[in-house]
Scaffold this motif. Sequence first.
Motif, short mmCIF file in Angstrom:
data_model
loop_
_atom_site.label_atom_id
_atom_site.label_comp_id
_atom_site.label_asym_id
_atom_site.label_seq_id
_atom_site.Cartn_x
_atom_site.Cartn_y
_atom_site.Cartn_z
N UNK A 154 0.83 -1.21 0.00
CA UNK A 154 0.00 0.00 0.00
C UNK A 154 0.86 1.25 0.00
N UNK A 155 0.42 2.25 -0.74
CA UNK A 155 0.98 3.59 -0.67
C UNK A 155 -0.19 4.57 -0.63
N UNK A 156 -0.12 5.54 0.27
CA UNK A 156 -1.15 6.58 0.37
C UNK A 156 -0.45 7.92 0.23
N UNK A 157 -0.99 8.76 -0.66
CA UNK A 157 -0.34 10.05 -0.85
C UNK A 157 -1.30 11.09 -1.41
N UNK A 158 -0.98 12.35 -1.11
CA UNK A 158 -1.74 13.49 -1.63
C UNK A 158 -0.73 14.43 -2.29
N UNK A 159 -0.94 14.74 -3.57
CA UNK A 159 0.02 15.56 -4.29
C UNK A 159 -0.65 16.81 -4.84
N UNK A 160 -0.04 17.95 -4.56
CA UNK A 160 -0.53 19.22 -5.10
C UNK A 160 0.55 19.93 -5.91
N UNK A 161 1.77 19.38 -5.92
CA UNK A 161 2.89 19.95 -6.65
C UNK A 161 3.48 18.85 -7.53
N UNK A 162 3.79 19.19 -8.77
CA UNK A 162 4.23 18.17 -9.73
C UNK A 162 5.48 17.43 -9.25
N UNK A 163 6.48 18.15 -8.78
CA UNK A 163 7.71 17.50 -8.32
C UNK A 163 7.46 16.58 -7.14
N UNK A 164 6.44 16.90 -6.37
CA UNK A 164 6.07 16.05 -5.24
C UNK A 164 5.39 14.77 -5.74
N UNK A 165 4.60 14.91 -6.81
CA UNK A 165 3.89 13.76 -7.36
C UNK A 165 4.84 12.75 -8.00
N UNK A 166 5.96 13.23 -8.51
CA UNK A 166 6.88 12.37 -9.25
C UNK A 166 7.48 11.25 -8.41
N UNK A 167 7.45 11.41 -7.07
CA UNK A 167 8.10 10.39 -6.24
C UNK A 167 7.51 9.01 -6.43
N UNK A 168 6.21 8.93 -6.84
CA UNK A 168 5.60 7.60 -7.02
C UNK A 168 6.34 6.82 -8.10
N UNK A 169 6.96 7.53 -9.04
CA UNK A 169 7.72 6.86 -10.09
C UNK A 169 9.03 6.27 -9.56
N UNK A 170 9.48 6.78 -8.41
CA UNK A 170 10.65 6.19 -7.77
C UNK A 170 10.33 4.77 -7.30
N UNK A 171 9.15 4.59 -6.73
CA UNK A 171 8.73 3.25 -6.33
C UNK A 171 8.56 2.36 -7.56
N UNK A 172 8.01 2.93 -8.62
CA UNK A 172 7.83 2.19 -9.88
C UNK A 172 9.18 1.66 -10.39
N UNK A 173 10.20 2.50 -10.39
CA UNK A 173 11.52 2.08 -10.86
C UNK A 173 12.07 0.95 -10.00
N UNK A 174 11.79 0.98 -8.72
CA UNK A 174 12.25 -0.08 -7.83
C UNK A 174 11.49 -1.38 -8.10
N UNK A 175 10.18 -1.26 -8.26
CA UNK A 175 9.36 -2.46 -8.48
C UNK A 175 9.70 -3.14 -9.81
N UNK A 176 10.19 -2.39 -10.78
CA UNK A 176 10.57 -2.99 -12.07
C UNK A 176 11.69 -4.02 -11.90
N UNK A 177 12.45 -3.87 -10.82
CA UNK A 177 13.57 -4.79 -10.57
C UNK A 177 13.14 -6.03 -9.79
N UNK A 178 11.91 -6.03 -9.29
CA UNK A 178 11.47 -7.09 -8.37
C UNK A 178 10.68 -8.16 -9.11
N UNK A 179 11.10 -9.40 -8.94
CA UNK A 179 10.40 -10.55 -9.51
C UNK A 179 9.92 -11.45 -8.37
N UNK A 180 8.75 -11.14 -7.80
CA UNK A 180 8.29 -11.86 -6.60
C UNK A 180 7.87 -13.29 -6.89
#
Length: 326
Positions: A154-180
């Motif tokens: 789970x991730x919960x977030x509220x974004x009102x600034x674009x640079x703040x919203x971009x952090x979700x893509x950091x998790x995406x880049x990490x998950x691309x490496x994971x093969x559960x």
Amino acid sequence: MRKKVAFIAPVWEWWPKSLYRDIVKLLNENYPEYEYILIASAKEWILLHFLNNKYDLIISSIPFFWKPFNCKYSIHQHWLYRNDRWFSSIPKLLNWLYPYNTIFSDIVLYPSEYLLKYYNSSHKSQKVILNFSTFPIIKNENLSLKDKNEINLLTIFRADIYNKALWILDIYEKLKLYKPNKKINYKIAWFWKYYDEMKEKFDMSKLGKNINVIWEWSLDKQWIINEINKCDIFLYSTFYETFGIILLEVISLWKPILLNNYPSYYWLYDDEFISKDNDDFVFKLDKLINNEEYYLKYLNKWYNNLQKFDKNTIIEVWYKTIKSQL
């Protein structure tokens, strides 16, 4: 007649308004020597620049153009003002005033050592008062992922600034490496701006076949509690925030959190919870899912870390700080 203390918050129904509401409530209940009032009105904030016959102390998360009359004043620094200041809106313009407010404040307050270092002020009276959550602390040592075929992230977030919203893509880049080796249901609860744009950037074809991403547009308080209770691991990443009340709420409900490598976290949490890079994130996530002993040890470390954010202790610090000013 009791002296009055005003906490000035933005008008929007979010943090730090929610934090100030909790502070005011608990101070009035536990330390009624003074009267504590929450103000979230642009009109009253403007009027306090010219007339103050009500309050003996003003604690504000919004900077003033000059010190309010007839009272003690404290600026409560919550944001990375250098990132937020600009000329495109009134809130961005106001961010230029934070260093100036530091000069005429009787005491300058911060929610973390990280922000104190960030502002690097030479003011003679500065203090860190940690934030807290009013969520009840529910310790549950019977949690287990060993026999679960599906893991809920789970991730919960509220974004009102674009640079703040971009952090979700950091998790995406990490998950691309994971093969559960188990099915992963990853729910992202989002509110406010950039929802559709960030959702489009989550290219599911680049994630492992066992990872299913579910996007939700909701931040109702009871819904949040229900979703935290249903999750197994909470993921969080930011390069912008300074505290993150949601993290205290999650661990209060006895759920482990995996964080990204961000300087603010090192002042608040154990290094174990911070993934140093993408590979470390994948390693720790897999270990939390597949190593029962590590999962429980990790939870206990979080619980011990949570003790520094005890609301009763922090409210007492607030009271003593206010008393020292009145």
